[in-house]
Design a protein around this motif. Sequence first.
Motif, mmCIF file in Angstrom:
data_model
loop_
_atom_site.group_PDB
_atom_site.id
_atom_site.type_symbol
_atom_site.label_atom_id
_atom_site.label_comp_id
_atom_site.label_asym_id
_atom_site.label_seq_id
_atom_site.Cartn_x
_atom_site.Cartn_y
_atom_site.Cartn_z
ATOM 1 N N VAL A 291 -12.766 -4.064 -1.094
ATOM 2 C CA VAL A 291 -11.577 -4.690 -1.665
ATOM 3 C C VAL A 291 -10.365 -4.251 -0.865
ATOM 4 C CG1 VAL A 291 -12.571 -4.850 -3.988
ATOM 5 C CG2 VAL A 291 -11.261 -2.832 -3.354
ATOM 6 N N ASN A 292 -9.292 -5.004 -0.975
ATOM 7 C CA ASN A 292 -8.070 -4.649 -0.275
ATOM 8 C C ASN A 292 -7.575 -3.296 -0.756
ATOM 9 O OD1 ASN A 292 -7.992 -6.981 1.239
ATOM 10 N ND2 ASN A 292 -6.759 -8.086 -0.239
ATOM 11 N N GLY A 293 -7.095 -2.494 0.174
ATOM 12 C CA GLY A 293 -6.561 -1.184 -0.165
ATOM 13 C C GLY A 293 -5.625 -0.689 0.925
ATOM 14 N N THR B 44 -6.316 -2.532 4.539
ATOM 15 C CA THR B 44 -7.445 -3.379 4.877
ATOM 16 C C THR B 44 -6.969 -4.528 5.775
ATOM 17 O OG1 THR B 44 -8.334 -2.894 2.693
ATOM 18 C CG2 THR B 44 -9.340 -4.723 3.892
ATOM 19 N N PRO B 45 -7.658 -4.785 6.889
ATOM 20 C CA PRO B 45 -7.226 -5.853 7.798
ATOM 21 C C PRO B 45 -7.101 -7.195 7.084
ATOM 22 C CG PRO B 45 -9.078 -4.643 8.737
ATOM 23 C CD PRO B 45 -8.902 -4.153 7.338
ATOM 24 N N GLY B 46 -5.994 -7.890 7.364
ATOM 25 C CA GLY B 46 -5.754 -9.204 6.801
ATOM 26 C C GLY B 46 -5.187 -9.200 5.391
ATOM 27 N N ALA B 47 -5.112 -8.037 4.778
ATOM 28 C CA ALA B 47 -4.583 -7.965 3.416
ATOM 29 C C ALA B 47 -3.113 -8.354 3.414
ATOM 30 C CB ALA B 47 -4.747 -6.557 2.841
ATOM 31 N N PRO B 48 -2.695 -9.212 2.490
ATOM 32 C CA PRO B 48 -1.266 -9.505 2.361
ATOM 33 C C PRO B 48 -0.591 -8.316 1.678
ATOM 34 C CG PRO B 48 -2.516 -10.708 0.707
ATOM 35 C CD PRO B 48 -3.510 -9.971 1.557
ATOM 36 N N VAL B 49 0.381 -7.737 2.340
ATOM 37 C CA VAL B 49 1.041 -6.523 1.840
ATOM 38 C C VAL B 49 2.529 -6.813 1.662
ATOM 39 C CG1 VAL B 49 1.577 -4.109 2.358
ATOM 40 C CG2 VAL B 49 -0.646 -5.053 3.006
ATOM 41 N N THR B 50 3.095 -6.322 0.568
ATOM 42 C CA THR B 50 4.521 -6.438 0.320
ATOM 43 C C THR B 50 5.108 -5.040 0.196
ATOM 44 O OG1 THR B 50 4.220 -8.520 -0.856
ATOM 45 C CG2 THR B 50 6.283 -7.365 -1.235
ATOM 46 N N LEU B 51 6.171 -4.770 0.949
ATOM 47 C CA LEU B 51 6.880 -3.491 0.882
ATOM 48 C C LEU B 51 8.207 -3.715 0.182
ATOM 49 C CD1 LEU B 51 6.338 -2.135 4.520
ATOM 50 C CD2 LEU B 51 5.005 -1.629 2.467
ATOM 51 N N ALA B 52 8.434 -2.973 -0.889
ATOM 52 C CA ALA B 52 9.671 -3.097 -1.664
ATOM 53 C C ALA B 52 10.350 -1.742 -1.747
ATOM 54 C CB ALA B 52 9.360 -3.618 -3.067
ATOM 55 N N LEU B 53 11.682 -1.741 -1.691
ATOM 56 C CA LEU B 53 12.465 -0.521 -1.839
ATOM 57 C C LEU B 53 13.288 -0.607 -3.112
ATOM 58 C CD1 LEU B 53 13.799 0.155 1.790
ATOM 59 C CD2 LEU B 53 11.682 0.946 0.714
ATOM 60 N N ALA C 72 -1.685 -6.929 7.077
ATOM 61 C CA ALA C 72 -2.205 -5.655 7.579
ATOM 62 C C ALA C 72 -3.168 -5.882 8.739
ATOM 63 C CB ALA C 72 -2.911 -4.915 6.450
ATOM 64 N N THR C 73 -3.186 -4.929 9.662
ATOM 65 C CA THR C 73 -4.054 -5.024 10.831
ATOM 66 C C THR C 73 -5.282 -4.131 10.728
ATOM 67 O OG1 THR C 73 -2.932 -3.215 11.984
ATOM 68 C CG2 THR C 73 -2.043 -5.460 12.303
ATOM 69 N N GLY C 74 -5.281 -3.208 9.789
ATOM 70 C CA GLY C 74 -6.366 -2.234 9.695
ATOM 71 C C GLY C 74 -6.044 -0.954 10.441
ATOM 72 N N ALA C 75 -5.036 -0.995 11.287
ATOM 73 C CA ALA C 75 -4.590 0.187 12.031
ATOM 74 C C ALA C 75 -3.369 0.776 11.322
ATOM 75 C CB ALA C 75 -4.223 -0.199 13.465
ATOM 76 N N VAL C 76 -2.968 1.953 11.753
ATOM 77 C CA VAL C 76 -1.746 2.561 11.217
ATOM 78 C C VAL C 76 -0.560 1.718 11.661
ATOM 79 C CG1 VAL C 76 -0.253 4.586 11.305
ATOM 80 C CG2 VAL C 76 -2.731 4.876 11.167
ATOM 81 N N LEU D 89 12.477 4.823 -3.978
ATOM 82 C CA LEU D 89 11.055 4.590 -4.213
ATOM 83 C C LEU D 89 10.557 3.431 -3.355
ATOM 84 C CD1 LEU D 89 8.587 5.372 -5.976
ATOM 85 C CD2 LEU D 89 9.327 3.590 -7.561
ATOM 86 N N VAL D 90 9.456 3.664 -2.635
ATOM 87 C CA VAL D 90 8.788 2.635 -1.845
ATOM 88 C C VAL D 90 7.594 2.144 -2.668
ATOM 89 C CG1 VAL D 90 7.502 2.134 0.265
ATOM 90 C CG2 VAL D 90 9.412 3.749 0.323
ATOM 91 N N THR D 91 7.504 0.834 -2.864
ATOM 92 C CA THR D 91 6.368 0.258 -3.579
ATOM 93 C C THR D 91 5.596 -0.640 -2.632
ATOM 94 O OG1 THR D 91 7.578 0.318 -5.670
ATOM 95 C CG2 THR D 91 5.649 -1.121 -5.576
ATOM 96 N N VAL D 92 4.303 -0.355 -2.472
ATOM 97 C CA VAL D 92 3.419 -1.143 -1.620
ATOM 98 C C VAL D 92 2.499 -1.940 -2.543
ATOM 99 C CG1 VAL D 92 1.658 -1.064 0.168
ATOM 100 C CG2 VAL D 92 3.502 0.640 0.163
ATOM 101 N N THR D 93 2.549 -3.253 -2.415
ATOM 102 C CA THR D 93 1.699 -4.120 -3.221
ATOM 103 C C THR D 93 0.748 -4.843 -2.296
ATOM 104 O OG1 THR D 93 3.550 -4.436 -4.740
ATOM 105 C CG2 THR D 93 1.715 -5.965 -4.952
ATOM 106 N N TYR D 94 -0.534 -4.868 -2.640
ATOM 107 C CA TYR D 94 -1.545 -5.535 -1.812
ATOM 108 C C TYR D 94 -2.564 -6.235 -2.670
ATOM 109 C CZ TYR D 94 -3.597 -0.979 -2.797
ATOM 110 O OH TYR D 94 -4.035 0.165 -3.422
#
Length: 185
Positions: free
Chosen positions: A42-44, A88-97, A150-154, A180-185
């Motif tokens: 699963v995406n993580g 996880t590669p290809g995961a749609p990620v949202t970064l919120a501050l 996400a690419t799967g890399a750092v 606060l940084v919130t990462v949603t995936y």
Amino acid sequence: MRWTIPAGLTAIALLLTPSAGADTGVDDLSKSQAFTLSATLVNGCVLGSGSADVTTFGTLSFGTISSLDVPVDAVSSQGTGSIVLKCTPGAPVTLALGNGNNVSGSISAGRRMINTATSETLAYQLYQNAARTTVWGNGSNGGTTLVLSATGAVQEYKIYARVLTASAMPSAGNYSDSVLVTVTY
């Protein structure tokens, strides 16, 4: 000639007679059967550049400021404020501050660092781009989120920060805030 088997030996003779298809103790028969392995990935995301989540991204410092006649800019780097993650590669990620600790509601006029000794504040803002035109927020606080794949890399995401100009200089001292940084995936 006729053989006669005494009654007591009949049972022993039957036990010693091999039956058809019985295991003879010799590995002359074998069977093979496959089994299946499966996993569901699963995406993580892991915050930081290691294999375990970090507890802090570090401190983005504006350094020593003696005047607020012009804005004072700073850029984060890994370990000093940049958001670093591996997802996880290809995961749609949202970064919120978030707003920080000293502003409620909209951050469009700036966030606030506070001097805990005097309760005075120093206005600053966080941006997604080097031109400092896109305020980084959570989508409902006056700033926009950053959406990425996400690419799967750092991956490192820099924060472009600015202390805003002020007509009256606040008292000397240390000013700080926590966002606060919130990462949603």
